[in-house]
Write a protein that holds these residues in place. Structure first.
Motif, short mmCIF file in Angstrom:
data_model
loop_
_atom_site.label_atom_id
_atom_site.label_comp_id
_atom_site.label_asym_id
_atom_site.label_seq_id
_atom_site.Cartn_x
_atom_site.Cartn_y
_atom_site.Cartn_z
N ALA A 1 0.65 -1.22 0.00
CA ALA A 1 -0.03 -0.05 -0.02
C ALA A 1 0.77 1.25 -0.01
O ALA A 1 0.37 2.32 -0.25
CB ALA A 1 -1.05 0.00 1.01
N LEU A 2 1.96 1.27 0.40
CA LEU A 2 2.97 2.30 0.63
C LEU A 2 3.06 2.97 -0.98
O LEU A 2 3.67 2.08 -1.84
CB LEU A 2 4.39 1.89 0.86
CG LEU A 2 4.17 1.77 2.55
CD1 LEU A 2 5.74 1.38 3.12
CD2 LEU A 2 3.71 2.85 3.17
N ALA A 3 3.07 4.22 -1.14
CA ALA A 3 3.06 4.88 -2.52
C ALA A 3 4.51 4.91 -2.99
O ALA A 3 5.67 5.15 -2.20
CB ALA A 3 2.51 6.24 -2.28
N GLU A 4 4.73 4.33 -4.13
CA GLU A 4 6.03 4.24 -4.70
C GLU A 4 7.18 3.39 -3.95
O GLU A 4 8.09 3.48 -4.07
CB GLU A 4 6.49 5.78 -5.14
CG GLU A 4 5.83 6.52 -5.88
CD GLU A 4 6.30 7.66 -6.11
OE1 GLU A 4 7.42 8.20 -5.45
OE2 GLU A 4 5.83 8.85 -6.87
N ASN A 5 6.40 2.76 -3.25
CA ASN A 5 7.32 1.54 -2.55
C ASN A 5 8.15 2.18 -1.37
O ASN A 5 9.25 1.72 -1.11
CB ASN A 5 8.34 0.63 -3.20
CG ASN A 5 7.33 -0.14 -4.18
OD1 ASN A 5 6.18 -0.54 -3.96
ND2 ASN A 5 7.62 -0.83 -5.30
N THR A 6 7.91 3.33 -0.94
CA THR A 6 8.66 4.03 0.25
C THR A 6 7.84 4.32 1.32
O THR A 6 6.62 4.73 0.93
CB THR A 6 9.32 5.38 -0.38
OG1 THR A 6 8.48 6.34 -0.73
CG2 THR A 6 10.41 4.81 -1.48
N GLY B 1 0.74 4.58 4.02
CA GLY B 1 0.63 4.52 2.24
C GLY B 1 -0.74 5.33 2.09
O GLY B 1 -1.12 6.17 2.63
N ARG B 2 -1.52 4.71 1.07
CA ARG B 2 -2.35 5.35 0.40
C ARG B 2 -3.59 5.37 1.00
O ARG B 2 -4.50 6.01 0.64
CB ARG B 2 -2.29 4.99 -1.25
CG ARG B 2 -2.77 3.48 -1.47
CD ARG B 2 -2.98 3.05 -2.85
NE ARG B 2 -3.02 1.51 -3.02
CZ ARG B 2 -2.24 0.73 -3.20
NH1 ARG B 2 -0.95 1.58 -2.92
NH2 ARG B 2 -2.27 -0.43 -3.30
N HIS C 1 -7.98 5.79 5.77
CA HIS C 1 -8.40 7.00 5.24
C HIS C 1 -7.48 7.60 3.93
O HIS C 1 -6.36 7.27 3.90
CB HIS C 1 -8.44 8.43 5.95
CG HIS C 1 -9.12 8.28 7.23
ND1 HIS C 1 -10.53 8.31 7.43
CD2 HIS C 1 -8.84 7.88 8.60
CE1 HIS C 1 -11.05 8.15 8.56
NE2 HIS C 1 -9.82 7.98 9.29
N ALA C 2 -8.28 7.57 2.80
CA ALA C 2 -7.49 7.74 1.49
C ALA C 2 -6.47 8.87 1.69
O ALA C 2 -6.87 10.09 2.01
CB ALA C 2 -8.47 8.24 0.45
N GLY C 3 -5.28 8.46 1.46
CA GLY C 3 -3.87 9.62 1.31
C GLY C 3 -3.42 9.47 2.83
O GLY C 3 -2.43 10.30 2.74
#
Length: 206
Positions: free
Chosen positions: A102-107, A147-148, A193-195
């Protein structure tokens, strides 16, 4: 057995390997469905959360992608809980895998913590996927990511078997965790929650 008798360049070797891989995947999925359906046998034993998490830390780090960090936030002393250690390890592995994906861009960061909570006077816990709780106190393992997160529609379906927003996934991650919690007379608390990331707590009675 057949695969062990074939050379790597033998005809059909690749096909046999694919059949073996698919068979193992089907077996793993069947096991997860059994756990969700409450058909898995549990062997609870006294467990020290500090020792358990320290022992699992290295294995859980192998799930991460490059650039991700896994942190443990656990008190110096924790109450002993009764739990099947193999099922608890499976649940945490599933939660950390979900968090890593779920982590954005794997970071980003994934944090595992341990704590205690008490249900309210009506036996309820906010965002808890079980209507009533019978114990006065619960211990929890929490997996939190940056994450996202999930939108309301995704969140409402998160525990449905085979529901997934991923292209290649079986959709049994959170249902598996819920089944493991139920097998120990506990449950799962989900907040997302989104974001803004996701937090999942796996609760066990004390």
């Amino acid at each position: 057995l057949v695969l062990s008798q074939l050379q790597e360049d033998a005809p059909y070797a690749r096909s046999v390997q694919q059949i073996c891989t698919l068979s193992q995947s089907a077996l793993n999925l069947s096991h997860r469905i059994q756990i969700f359906a409450g058909q898995a046998l549990t062997e609870p034993e006294p467990c020290d959360p500090v020792d358990f998490l320290n022992a699992q830390h290295e294995a859980l780090q192998k799930v991460l992608f490059e650039g991700q960090r896994l942190q443990l936030q656990i008190p110096d002393a924790c109450p002993t809980i009764m739990v099947d250690p193999a099922l608890l390890a499976l649940a945490l592995h599933s939660l950390v895998t979900n968090a890593a994906e779920a982590l954005a861009e794997n970071t980003g960061d994934i944090t595992i913590s341990f704590g205690e909570l008490r249900p309210d006077s009506d036996g309820n816990v906010r965002n808890f996927h079980r209507l009533k709780l019978s114990a006065a106190r619960y211990a929890y393992f929490e997996v939190r990511d940056t994450g996202r997160g999930m939108d309301p529609e995704t969140l409402s379906n998160a525990f449905d078997p085979f529901f997934t927003t991923k292209i290649r996934a079986e959709g049994m991650g959170l249902p598996l965790v819920l089944g493991i919690a139920w097998a120990h007379h506990g449950g799962v608390q989900l907040d997302s929650h989104a974001g803004k990331g996701t937090s999942v707590r796996l609760l066990f009675p004390l």
